[in-house]
Scaffold this motif. Structure first.
Motif, PDB file in Angstrom:
ATOM      1  N   SER A 120      74.695  34.832  62.818  1.00 18.64           N
ATOM      2  CA  SER A 120      73.639  34.028  62.209  1.00 18.64           C
ATOM      3  C   SER A 120      72.777  34.960  61.373  1.00 18.64           C
ATOM      4  O   SER A 120      72.485  36.083  61.795  1.00 18.64           O
ATOM      5  CB  SER A 120      72.793  33.335  63.282  1.00 18.64           C
ATOM      6  N   VAL A 130      71.341  37.175  64.243  1.00 17.71           N
ATOM      7  CA  VAL A 130      72.035  37.407  65.512  1.00 17.71           C
ATOM      8  C   VAL A 130      73.239  38.288  65.193  1.00 17.71           C
ATOM      9  O   VAL A 130      74.158  37.858  64.493  1.00 17.71           O
ATOM     10  CB  VAL A 130      72.487  36.100  66.179  1.00 17.71           C
ATOM     11  N   VAL A 139      69.375  40.066  69.038  1.00 23.09           N
ATOM     12  CA  VAL A 139      68.690  38.953  68.398  1.00 23.09           C
ATOM     13  C   VAL A 139      67.418  39.515  67.775  1.00 23.09           C
ATOM     14  O   VAL A 139      66.627  40.178  68.452  1.00 23.09           O
ATOM     15  CB  VAL A 139      68.343  37.844  69.407  1.00 23.09           C
ATOM     16  N   ARG A 157      64.029  41.341  68.959  1.00 21.70           N
ATOM     17  CA  ARG A 157      63.504  40.197  69.705  1.00 21.70           C
ATOM     18  C   ARG A 157      64.033  40.177  71.128  1.00 21.70           C
ATOM     19  O   ARG A 157      63.270  40.136  72.078  1.00 21.70           O
ATOM     20  CB  ARG A 157      63.856  38.905  68.989  1.00 21.70           C
ATOM     21  N   GLN A 176      67.849  40.979  73.747  1.00 18.85           N
ATOM     22  CA  GLN A 176      69.263  41.295  73.926  1.00 18.85           C
ATOM     23  C   GLN A 176      69.777  40.442  75.086  1.00 18.85           C
ATOM     24  O   GLN A 176      69.409  40.664  76.233  1.00 18.85           O
ATOM     25  CB  GLN A 176      69.461  42.771  74.243  1.00 18.85           C
ATOM     26  N   VAL A 210      73.477  29.046  67.178  1.00 16.32           N
ATOM     27  CA  VAL A 210      72.036  29.176  67.386  1.00 16.32           C
ATOM     28  C   VAL A 210      71.368  27.817  67.318  1.00 16.32           C
ATOM     29  O   VAL A 210      71.557  27.067  66.345  1.00 16.32           O
ATOM     30  CB  VAL A 210      71.423  30.114  66.327  1.00 16.32           C
ATOM     31  N   THR A 220      67.827  26.605  66.925  1.00 14.39           N
ATOM     32  CA  THR A 220      66.464  27.063  66.634  1.00 14.39           C
ATOM     33  C   THR A 220      65.411  26.165  67.279  1.00 14.39           C
ATOM     34  O   THR A 220      64.362  26.648  67.701  1.00 14.39           O
ATOM     35  CB  THR A 220      66.234  27.127  65.113  1.00 14.39           C
ATOM     36  N   ASP A 232      65.435  27.186  70.844  1.00 16.19           N
ATOM     37  CA  ASP A 232      65.405  28.640  71.046  1.00 16.19           C
ATOM     38  C   ASP A 232      66.553  29.091  71.956  1.00 16.19           C
ATOM     39  O   ASP A 232      66.374  29.905  72.859  1.00 16.19           O
ATOM     40  CB  ASP A 232      64.060  29.057  71.662  1.00 16.19           C
ATOM     41  N   LEU A 275      70.678  30.388  72.359  1.00 16.01           N
ATOM     42  CA  LEU A 275      71.874  30.995  71.798  1.00 16.01           C
ATOM     43  C   LEU A 275      73.052  30.664  72.708  1.00 16.01           C
ATOM     44  O   LEU A 275      73.006  30.910  73.915  1.00 16.01           O
ATOM     45  CB  LEU A 275      71.716  32.517  71.688  1.00 16.01           C
ATOM     46  N   MET A 334      66.606  32.805  73.596  1.00 16.36           N
ATOM     47  CA  MET A 334      66.586  33.798  72.533  1.00 16.36           C
ATOM     48  C   MET A 334      65.329  34.664  72.545  1.00 16.36           C
ATOM     49  O   MET A 334      65.324  35.755  71.974  1.00 16.36           O
ATOM     50  CB  MET A 334      66.732  33.119  71.173  1.00 16.36           C
ATOM     51  N   GLY A 371      66.210  36.690  76.303  1.00 12.65           N
ATOM     52  CA  GLY A 371      67.557  37.186  76.563  1.00 12.65           C
ATOM     53  C   GLY A 371      68.105  36.747  77.910  1.00 12.65           C
ATOM     54  O   GLY A 371      69.239  37.093  78.261  1.00 12.65           O
TER      55      GLY A 371
END
Length: 520
Positions: free
Chosen positions: A318, A323, A340, A348, A350, A381, A383, A386, A388, A410, A413
């Motif tokens: 992404s 990502v 990420v 942001r 992992q 993803v 969004t 939030d 993944l 995301m 993690g």
């Protein structure tokens, strides 16, 4: 609004366990086509060192816009009359095969709209690039031809003969249906093959637009393996230290090599243009990797994320939000993980998989041309939530494989949930639509009856995958021949294409099914 966390090198807060990611000491697994990522840093180094021996191969006698060589089949003495719906060589035509499959479909299953076979005699195989869609057309490029087909019935709408071998192409076309492909400028035996001619094509009509040959003189570049991407009205070409950008609409060159000592490995396109970059390290002969966001029009770097030392950019799943899949060590026995990033390129999270081995699928690696950073499937993803979604590495199940889909927060993690695939089938996340992740479900092993592949969906809270499009069980045998296909899904229909056409014999290669479309 809280400030984004400070940037940090990739790797925190955990190091993947080697045993989970394919340690050589593990028991051998059944043969399977390779999947997952790869180290582009090592690919570039191998090419520069002259030790990379795979290539586009040697191509023989393929002429005519339809890819046929114009030869008539040899007559065979037989008393058996030709069967309706069969070729002159007795092989079943794709139309007859689709009709037979549809006779066996059950209530709730989609029909096979059409099947396309190769029909091209390329003794050492051929790489298929695409597919790209625009309007009611799906197009692909192979060898020296780009062809467009009806999404409705698979009939050929146009075919453009090219002066040389196709050697590269972006994963996505422009919003208005334009593509720019790379061609070899010299294929003679005594010269180095270089992928340095660009040709723009209108996918709606098959008409060739502008073309340009990249000037390699300033750097004396060897442009054999290149990575292409499209972002807006800009096409970028990267690989072996070269970076070029051209406007798709008119072919104007916008910029060249990025400033400074760093060299571009390749770009990932879409709404944002990301670059994988190699920079000289303090230790002689080593490089450090970076991910940069680049303005596609000017080439200006907007932000830089420094990858932790020893890790390589494997794939970009992404670009917005970023990502990035990374790998440390070799493909076999190495470790892999995900970074990420925030919109400004700062770290942001992992995703922490625990005991799960996460693995994307990069269909382009089956090609004998090299492959793009953004060609991979296996991660999606969401969004709005939030979230993944990532596939795990396939594990043996009967005569086939199975896997799981894992969802991560995301921001942190942390793992949200894990959902297993049906027995002897795998799930591969494609994208998020309407708040749900859409996934390609592979067909089961031959022993599993009355079950086909298809498109499935799971909501952000997990649960049992629900069917979006059921491929008929009667098509499972045909669908199984599509090894690690590129999968498209839109408007209630799906399309599979194999990225590499090959066979043990010329006849097998000619009969190879290359695309199949499902939907009512």
């Amino acid at each position: 609004m809280s400030q984004p966390p400070p940037q940090q090198g990739f790797g925190a807060p955990y190091e993947p366990r080697p045993g989970v990611y394919g340690d050589p000491g593990q028991p051998p697994r059944p043969p399977t086509p390779p999947s997952g990522g790869r180290s582009r840093g090592r690919l570039v180094a191998a090419v520069l060192a002259g030790v990379l021996v795979i290539g586009a191969g040697v191509w023989f006698v393929v002429v005519g816009d339809d890819g046929s060589d114009g030869k008539k089949p040899l007559a065979k003495e037989t008393a058996e009359p030709e069967r309706p719906g069969a070729d002159s060589n007795g092989k079943k035509t794709p139309a007859a095969e689709a009709a037979e499959i549809n006779k066996g479909r059950k209530e709730g299953e989609a029909k096979v709209r059409w099947i396309q076979k190769n029909g091209v005699d390329v003794p050492l195989g051929a790489s298929a690039l695409g597919p790209w869609t625009t309007g009611g057309i799906v197009a692909k490029a192979m060898y020296r031809t780009v062809s467009g087909y009806s999404l409705e019935d698979g009939s050929q709408k146009w075919s453009l003969r090219l002066p040389a071998d196709v050697c590269a192409a972006p994963t996505q076309a422009t919003a208005d249906g334009k593509i720019v492909i790379g061609l070899l400028t010299d294929t003679s035996a005594n010269t180095e093959e270089n992928c340095d001619k660009l040709q723009m094509i209108d996918l709606a009509t098959g008409e060739a637009g502008w073309s340009v040959t990249i000037d390699r003189a300033p750097n004396n570049d060897m442009l054999r393996y290149v990575i292409m991407a499209i972002s807006g009205d800009v096409v970028t070409i990267g690989g072996l230290g070269r970076a070029e950008a051209y406007r798709v609409s008119d072919g104007k060159r916008l910029w060249g090599k990025l400033p400074g000592p760093c060299e571009v490995e390749g770009f990932a396109g879409g709404s944002v243009l990301l670059a994988s970059v190699n920079c000289p390290a303090r230790s002689k002969g080593e490089v450090d990797q970076e991910v940069r966001r680049v303005d596609p029009v000017t080439g200006r770097t907007l932000w830089t994320y420094k990858v932790r030392k020893g890790w390589n950019v494997d794939a970009v799943h992404s670009v917005d939000p970023p990502v990035v899949f990374l790998r440390k060590g070799p493909l076999v026995g190495g470790t892999s993980a995900i970074a990420v990033l925030n919109d400004d390129g700062t770290f942001r999270s992992q995703p922490a998989p625990g005991g799960d081995a996460l693995e994307g699928r990069c269909p382009g690696k089956e090609r004998e041309l090299g492959w793009n950073l953004d060609i991979c499937m296996g991660a999606a993803v969401g969004t709005d939530t939030d979230t993944l979604y990532v596939a795990t590495k396939p594990r043996p199940a009967g005569r086939s494989f199975t896997n799981d889909v894992v969802a991560f927060d995301m921001s942190t993690g942390k793992k949200k949930w894990k959902v297993p695939s049906p027995a002897t089938q795998t799930l591969m996340p494609l994208r998020v639509e309407g708040g749900k992740v859409l996934m390609y479900l592979s067909p089961p092993d031959p022993k599993t009856k009355d079950v086909g592949g298809g498109i499935m969906a799971i909501g952000p809270q997990g649960g049992t995958p629900q069917p979006v499009l059921r491929h008929p069980a009667s098509a499972a045998a045909t669908e199984r021949t599509f090894d690690e296909p590129i999968v498209l899904h839109a408007d209630g229909r799906s399309l599979l294409m194999i990225p590499q056409v090959s066979g043990d014999t010329d006849e097998e290669e000619m009969e190879r099914r290359t695309m199949i479309a499902f939907g009512d």
